[in-house]
Design an enzyme around this catalytic site. Structure first.
Site, mmCIF file in Angstrom:
data_model
loop_
_atom_site.group_PDB
_atom_site.id
_atom_site.type_symbol
_atom_site.label_atom_id
_atom_site.label_comp_id
_atom_site.label_asym_id
_atom_site.label_seq_id
_atom_site.Cartn_x
_atom_site.Cartn_y
_atom_site.Cartn_z
ATOM 1 N N GLU A 155 0.948 -1.306 -0.108
ATOM 2 C CA GLU A 155 0.036 -0.072 0.154
ATOM 3 C C GLU A 155 0.685 1.305 -0.085
ATOM 4 O O GLU A 155 1.825 1.279 0.674
ATOM 5 C CB GLU A 155 -0.840 0.151 1.177
ATOM 6 C CG GLU A 155 -1.909 1.159 1.251
ATOM 7 C CD GLU A 155 -2.828 1.215 2.473
ATOM 8 O OE1 GLU A 155 -3.481 1.977 2.563
ATOM 9 O OE2 GLU A 155 -2.685 0.198 3.368
ATOM 10 N N GLU A 256 -12.780 2.461 4.619
ATOM 11 C CA GLU A 256 -11.794 2.933 5.427
ATOM 12 C C GLU A 256 -11.710 4.352 5.698
ATOM 13 O O GLU A 256 -10.831 5.168 5.573
ATOM 14 C CB GLU A 256 -10.274 2.375 5.023
ATOM 15 C CG GLU A 256 -9.360 2.073 6.033
ATOM 16 C CD GLU A 256 -7.823 1.908 5.809
ATOM 17 O OE1 GLU A 256 -7.456 1.066 6.222
ATOM 18 O OE2 GLU A 256 -7.504 2.568 4.789
#
Length: 279
Positions: A155, A256
């Site tokens: 990520e 998220e």
């Protein structure tokens, strides 16, 4: 198209946090969700005792939600840490100790995506040394993931909020993905495309989607500014998700975002219930 045409998974490490961990899967199910994801829940332990693992597994199973994503041990998150795998010494040792534990827990629930946060730069340590260690650990993680039929995600975070994290662009994260796949020959390392983080870095999101969707294993969203729910900021998230679909992405979209003081149904008023329940 838009939100109603996507499949979503709700991150229980940032949403429903007003509840104890073991109550969050049932709360997600009550809000209409069929899938959940998690950061590593035990920030102080890469190898929690069996009863703790069993209790969380039972909570997820009893709620009848699918665990779609799990972080490897990443230190204190939320908090000062941004991963452990590139940090020499105890942090790296803890990451390695966690690999089989995380993979085993994921396998027991049919979870096929494991996120490996890279870790911050460390004063006094050569970045090249950290990168070499990171590759060694990511190779171990990718091999463990392959044994359970899973992918490993890499990520990109954002520089303003994570100034010591080295992967703060899509090309930087995808470059690590390519190195891991070259080293293992497995092809199971993929990019985690978090549209909030990339927008905070000022990246051209349509261009990122065009160029990197084929190497993307998961997508997460929050609006910007504020990291709130879609509609609380200025990101054209519905349009961006449509672009992802047209580019060939057919996976779930991870929610998220920070609930902004709302709880329960208010937190998800923007999202049609059919999209929450889609399996």
């Amino acid at each position: 198209m838009g939100f109603a045409d996507q499949r979503f998974t709700v991150n229980l490490s940032i949403l429903f946090t007003e509840l104890p961990l073991l109550e969050r899967p049932a709360a997600a199910a009550a809000a209409g969700f069929a899938a959940v994801e998690l950061w590593w829940p035990w920030v102080d332990s890469p190898t929690p005792e069996r009863p703790a693992l069993d209790a969380l597994r039972k909570a997820i199973e009893d709620a009848n939600v699918q665990l779609t994503g799990l972080n490897f041990y990443a230190g204190h998150l939320p908090g000062p840490d941004r991963g452990a795998l590139s940090i020499p010494g105890e942090a790296s040792d803890r990451f390695r100790a966690n690999i089989d534990v995380a993979a085993g827990f994921a396998a027991s629930l049919g979870c096929t995506a494991l996120n490996a946060l890279y870790g911050n730069r460390v004063d006094g340590v050569d970045p090249a040394e950290q990168d070499a260690l990171a590759l060694e650990n990511l190779v171990l993680a990718a091999r463990a993931a392959d044994r359970i039929g899973a992918i490993v995600l890499v990520e990109a975070l954002n520089g303003p909020e994570s100034p010591r994290y080295p992967l703060v662009s899509a090309p930087a994260a995808v470059g690590i993905v390519d190195k891991v796949n070259e080293a293992t020959g497995l092809g199971n390392a993929r990019f985690l495309m978090d549209l909030y983080h990339l927008s905070m870095n000022g990246e051209d999101l349509p261009s990122v989607i065009e160029h990197y969707t084929p190497r993307t294993g998961h997508v997460q969203i929050a609006d910007n500014p504020g990291r709130g729910a879609p509609g609380t900021g200025s990101l054209p998230l519905a349009d961006l998700l449509d672009r992802l679909t047209k580019a060939g992405y057919d996976g779930r979209i991870g929610l998220e975002y920070k609930p902004g003081g709302t709880t329960g149904e208010e937190t998800f008023a923007w999202l049609p219930e059919t999209a929450r329940a889609a399996r």
